[in-house]
Design an enzyme around this catalytic site. Structure first.
Site, PDB file in Angstrom:
ATOM      1  N   GLY A 103       0.888  -1.399   0.268  1.00  0.00           N
ATOM      2  CA  GLY A 103       0.022   0.163   0.229  1.00  0.00           C
ATOM      3  C   GLY A 103       0.911   1.241   0.145  1.00  0.00           C
ATOM      4  O   GLY A 103       0.154   2.306   0.232  1.00  0.00           O
ATOM      5  N   GLY A 105       2.443   2.287  -2.688  1.00  0.00           N
ATOM      6  CA  GLY A 105       2.180   2.815  -4.403  1.00  0.00           C
ATOM      7  C   GLY A 105       3.613   2.328  -4.910  1.00  0.00           C
ATOM      8  O   GLY A 105       3.999   3.079  -5.651  1.00  0.00           O
ATOM      9  N   ASP A 150      -3.139   7.102  -5.949  1.00  0.00           N
ATOM     10  CA  ASP A 150      -1.880   6.610  -6.170  1.00  0.00           C
ATOM     11  C   ASP A 150      -0.843   7.365  -6.894  1.00  0.00           C
ATOM     12  O   ASP A 150       0.293   8.146  -6.669  1.00  0.00           O
ATOM     13  CB  ASP A 150      -1.436   5.222  -6.503  1.00  0.00           C
ATOM     14  CG  ASP A 150      -1.785   4.312  -5.317  1.00  0.00           C
ATOM     15  OD1 ASP A 150      -2.381   4.588  -4.203  1.00  0.00           O
ATOM     16  OD2 ASP A 150      -0.991   3.138  -5.055  1.00  0.00           O
TER      17      ASP A 150
HETATM   18  O1  PMV Z   1      -3.665  -0.378  -1.792  1.00  0.00           O
HETATM   19  P1  PMV Z   1      -3.369   0.962  -1.808  1.00  0.00           P
HETATM   20  O2  PMV Z   1      -2.520   1.599  -0.865  1.00  0.00           O
HETATM   21  O3  PMV Z   1      -2.588   1.453  -3.164  1.00  0.00           O
HETATM   22  O4  PMV Z   1      -4.731   1.756  -1.773  1.00  0.00           O
HETATM   23  C1  PMV Z   1      -5.619   1.502  -2.684  1.00  0.00           C
HETATM   24  C2  PMV Z   1      -6.772   2.605  -2.364  1.00  0.00           C
HETATM   25  C3  PMV Z   1      -8.096   2.279  -2.772  1.00  0.00           C
HETATM   26  O5  PMV Z   1      -8.960   3.299  -2.472  1.00  0.00           O
HETATM   27  C4  PMV Z   1      -8.786   1.020  -1.902  1.00  0.00           C
HETATM   28  C5  PMV Z   1      -8.241   2.087  -4.240  1.00  0.00           C
HETATM   29  C6  PMV Z   1      -8.190   2.989  -5.214  1.00  0.00           C
HETATM   30  O6  PMV Z   1      -7.870   2.825  -6.388  1.00  0.00           O
HETATM   31  O7  PMV Z   1      -8.140   4.094  -4.803  1.00  0.00           O
END
Ligand code: PMV
Length: 314
Positions: A103, A105, A150
């Site tokens: 998470g 990115g 991201d």
């Molecule tokens: O898995 P991460 O930290 O890249 O977070 C994804 C965030 C979400 O809102 C769940 C998906 C998105 O595309 O925004």
């Protein structure tokens, strides 16, 4: 030689609801970075050396395909964009301090730094808006239905108040604050949790729609607190946001456990961050509580705890 870097990112508020049109807030984590060096190669063709994972990949001139990995797809999109018809002689060497699949990115950061370095080697100073579109293309191929959060934070390297499909909004952090990032040590692919939340919304549009609305309201309030420097008030918003993410079924026993441990040790707030069902949680701490919360997170089973100062270039 051309060098480009891109930071990690962490979501403070609004994950999942952002996929469905609500705002989210995310910030760069500048202490973790991907760096790419582009050098003229000794033989024709483009070679990517990923030092951390010990791989070397050679690029051919076939069009980008969904089967390509992040590295190959990024390079092919750059070649397509710049209408390159014969392969230049370039070696791209990539190093990263961003853990993968947690998470932070890392995929978007790799893609952003790689595309920027290759463009520079081909004498094109790619504007951020174009780089953002290109990285989003790669994200879409690998993450199903990404909101674009991201790539936006990572490409612009600024705190972002993000609403899907709307122009970029960055904002000021009046007073820096300290976050601890606790890693559960495992993860669930984001496309899976995003897919499950989508299904849940479809089956219960009223209840889940209200949860999304509430998360969006929390993100709006949080932005105000960050802009006015009343950061202590973010703590209770984090706790509420975490409860709402539980309702979206994206928390897990370990994430809940780490959040509770942080709060018991004196954190001002705690919540999961990102796709959920593993990955990271974040805790807001006053400086005098920092070490006791770090210790509590490790004692509760965190595989790793990162301290980051939000609002300072650390
Ligand atoms: O898995 P991460 O930290 O890249 O977070 C994804 C965030 C979400 O809102 C769940 C998906 C998105 O595309 O925004």
């Amino acid at each position: 030689m051309n060098q480009a870097t891109a930071p990690a990112k962490i979501i403070l508020f609004g994950e999942h609801a952002v996929v469905h049109g609500q705002p989210a807030i995310a910030v760069p984590v500048t202490s973790m970075r991907v760096a790419v060096e582009a050098q003229a190669g000794t033989s024709p063709g483009i070679k990517i050396i990923a030092t951390d994972v010990h791989t070397t990949t050679e690029i051919d001139l076939s069009p980008p395909s969904e089967d390509d990995g992040t590295l190959v797809q990024t390079v092919k999109l750059v070649l397509q964009k710049l209408k390159v018809t014969s392969l230049p002689s370039v070696t791209l060497t990539l190093t990263s301090s961003i853990p993968m699949g947690r998470g932070f990115g890392s995929g978007a950061a790799v893609s952003a730094a790689l595309a920027k370095a290759l463009c520079a080697a081909l004498d094109y100073d790619i504007p951020s808006a174009e780089l953002n579109d290109l990285v989003y293309e790669v994200e879409k191929a690998h993450h199903g239905n990404p909101s674009g959060l991201d790539n936006t934070v990572i490409v612009y390297q600024k705190p972002v108040f993000f609403i899907r499909g709307q122009p970029l909004e960055t904002f000021e952090i009046k007073k820096p604050f300290t976050l601890l990032i606790g890693d559960t040590g495992y993860s669930t692919p984001t496309y899976q949790t995003v897919g499950d939340v989508g299904k849940l919304y479809k089956s219960e549009p009223d209840r889940i729609g209200k949860v999304f609305d509430e998360i969006g309201e929390i993100a709006r309030q949080a932005r105000q607190h960050i802009e006015t420097g009343t950061v202590e008030s973010l703590g209770s918003l984090m706790v509420r946001n975490h409860d709402l993410l539980q309702k979206l079924t994206v928390s897990s026993i370990q994430l809940d456990f780490l959040c509770e441990a942080a709060l018991e040790a004196g954190a001002l707030g705690a919540k999961l961050s990102g796709g959920g069902r593993g990955g990271n949680m974040i805790a807001l701490v006053a400086d005098e509580r920092r070490q006791s919360v770090v210790d509590a997170l490790y004692a509760a089973g965190a595989e790793n705890v990162t301290v980051t100062r939000v609002g300072n270039r650390t």
